[in-house]
Write a protein that holds these residues in place. Structure first.
Motif, short mmCIF file in Angstrom:
data_model
loop_
_atom_site.label_atom_id
_atom_site.label_comp_id
_atom_site.label_asym_id
_atom_site.label_seq_id
_atom_site.Cartn_x
_atom_site.Cartn_y
_atom_site.Cartn_z
N GLU A 187 0.90 -1.25 0.11
CA GLU A 187 -0.07 -0.12 0.11
C GLU A 187 0.89 1.33 -0.14
OE1 GLU A 187 -4.11 -0.82 2.35
OE2 GLU A 187 -2.27 -1.34 3.40
N ILE A 188 2.01 1.12 0.83
CA ILE A 188 2.69 2.48 0.93
C ILE A 188 3.75 2.53 -0.25
CG2 ILE A 188 4.84 3.10 1.97
CD1 ILE A 188 3.97 2.20 4.58
N GLN A 189 4.05 1.37 -1.13
CA GLN A 189 4.57 1.54 -2.31
C GLN A 189 3.57 2.08 -3.40
OE1 GLN A 189 6.25 -2.31 -2.25
NE2 GLN A 189 8.37 -1.63 -1.90
N ASN A 190 2.42 1.77 -3.25
CA ASN A 190 1.35 2.22 -4.32
C ASN A 190 1.19 3.86 -4.04
OD1 ASN A 190 0.93 -0.16 -5.62
ND2 ASN A 190 -0.69 -0.87 -4.14
N GLU A 191 1.04 4.40 -2.78
CA GLU A 191 0.50 5.44 -2.50
C GLU A 191 1.35 6.48 -2.34
OE1 GLU A 191 -2.60 6.36 -2.76
OE2 GLU A 191 -3.20 4.18 -3.11
N ALA A 192 2.77 6.42 -1.65
CA ALA A 192 3.58 7.26 -1.06
C ALA A 192 4.33 8.39 -2.02
CB ALA A 192 4.64 6.46 -0.08
N ASP A 193 4.28 9.62 -1.63
CA ASP A 193 5.17 10.68 -2.44
C ASP A 193 6.42 10.75 -1.63
OD1 ASP A 193 2.96 11.66 -4.26
OD2 ASP A 193 2.04 11.98 -2.39
N ILE A 194 6.59 10.37 -0.25
CA ILE A 194 7.87 10.39 0.43
C ILE A 194 7.79 9.10 1.03
CG2 ILE A 194 8.84 11.67 2.25
CD1 ILE A 194 6.86 13.89 1.42
N PHE A 213 12.93 -2.71 -4.47
CA PHE A 213 11.85 -1.73 -3.82
C PHE A 213 11.51 -0.62 -4.63
CE2 PHE A 213 10.82 1.54 -1.17
CZ PHE A 213 10.25 1.09 -0.09
N ILE A 214 12.65 -0.05 -5.29
CA ILE A 214 12.46 1.31 -6.26
C ILE A 214 11.40 1.07 -7.25
CG2 ILE A 214 13.53 2.87 -7.88
CD1 ILE A 214 15.90 2.82 -5.67
N LYS A 218 4.96 3.05 -7.12
CA LYS A 218 4.13 3.45 -8.24
C LYS A 218 4.34 4.94 -8.60
CE LYS A 218 2.00 -0.54 -8.64
NZ LYS A 218 2.44 -1.60 -9.39
N LYS A 219 4.78 5.70 -7.82
CA LYS A 219 4.87 7.10 -8.31
C LYS A 219 6.41 7.51 -8.03
CE LYS A 219 0.73 8.82 -5.46
NZ LYS A 219 0.42 9.65 -4.54
N ILE A 246 13.24 8.61 -8.24
CA ILE A 246 13.41 9.43 -7.03
C ILE A 246 13.80 10.64 -7.12
CG2 ILE A 246 14.84 9.64 -4.83
CD1 ILE A 246 15.59 6.70 -4.79
N LYS A 247 12.80 11.89 -6.78
CA LYS A 247 12.93 13.06 -6.92
C LYS A 247 13.95 13.86 -6.20
CE LYS A 247 8.80 14.87 -7.92
NZ LYS A 247 7.25 15.08 -7.67
#
Length: 309
Positions: A187-194, A213-214, A218-219, A246-247
């Motif tokens: 869920e975190i990998q699908n949703e997280a911006d940070i 992991f990277i 998804k974002k 990774i921004k």
């Protein structure tokens, strides 16, 4: 009862131990070999990160009853060997959790608002407002991986920024927190911006963030690591920064922190991080405040005396 203090501590630690009848030897500049030569006569050992405690060390510590770790990380202690030797191990993550959380937020705000670049622009008499346009935290989704003392402190401090906070901790089932929602890693990998790491370092967490992991994120996302350097594979991080997956990255810890003796390759990694213009770096000082020094000393001394009572 005698205690050997092997690193710089706030005087409150010595005061509290001595008030409990413990004779303290304060040698903050002592090295590993010197500690090993002295440890046989001590019942209490207080360490930070420079002293390593393994089976061989414990075999020398015939009278040792308690090891006190300044701060949180216990990877420098062979915990099964300590248990087998009848030595209690205590640490003090409560003492620096607020400092780490504040530092993480400070790094993130600096990164989001281009403060390092803007500072350099001004002192070089440049004026680039559009290039330094910032990003707001409001509305972002933060994924906190590891939800112990520092993870929870970070969630508490982030709640005022009006963002979504998820946490993942495989050792906390049905755990409720007023400011953050439990989530699966997926869920975190699908949703997280940070993504921000607050896990201990061990075999399980080695290179937690890697190519795999990277790839599952998804974002495009921002990374914070204030836990341990080897949780993040720096080669994977650099590739993801170059690819803009990774921004930006906030790193207080590194795979090797003996920076004075870096290899050519390690120096090139730091240079590459700097060249991206998307990294904020600091010298493992997230938990290093005047207030945390006091709190760590006070908390650790109380835990030691409790173990001895």
């Amino acid at each position: 009862m005698k205690a050997l203090i092997t690193d710089h501590v706030h005087p409150i630690l010595l005061e509290n131990l001595e008030a409990a009848g413990i004779i303290c030897t304060y040698l903050p500049n002592i090295n590993q070999k010197e500690v090993e030569a002295l440890i046989a006569e001590y019942q209490v050992l207080v360490i930070n990160s420079k002293i390593k405690v393994g089976e061989e060390f414990l075999s020398l510590a015939k009278e040792l009853k308690v090891i006190g770790r300044l701060g949180s990380g216990l990877e420098i202690i062979d915990l099964p060997a300590a248990k087998n030797s009848g030595v209690a191990v205590v640490n003090s993550p409560e003492g620096n959790r607020d400092a780490v959380a504040e530092h993480a937020i400070g790094m993130l705000l600096s990164l989001f608002n281009n403060l390092q670049k803007a500072h350099r622009d001004v002192i070089h008499f440049d004026w680039h407002r559009e290039e330094n346009r910032g990003e707001e935290l409001k509305g972002k989704t933060v994924g906190i991986i590891g939800f112990g003392n520092t993870g929870q402190a970070l969630a508490d401090k982030l709640c005022g920024f009006d963002l979504k906070i998820f946490f993942y901790d495989k050792y906390k089932e049905n755990f409720l927190h007023k400011n953050a929602k439990s989530a699966s890693l997926e869920e975190i990998q699908n949703e997280a911006d940070i993504i921000t790491f607050h896990v201990p370092y061990n075999a399980e967490t080695h290179y937690y963030l890697d190519d795999i992991f990277i790839a599952k994120m998804k974002k495009k996302f921002y990374l914070i690591n204030t836990s341990r350097g080897k949780i993040v594979n720096q080669n994977s991080l650099l590739k993801a920064l170059d690819a803009n997956k990774i921004k930006g990255a906030c790193l207080d810890v590194f795979e090797n922190e003996k920076i004075q003796i870096y290899s050519v390759v390690e120096k090139e990694q730091i240079a590459a991080l700097n060249k991206t213009g998307k990294a904020i770096l600091s010298t493992h000082v997230a938990g290093w405040t005047n207030q945390s020094k006091f709190k760590i000393g006070e908390i650790l001394s109380k835990k030691i005396t409790t173990e001895l009572s």
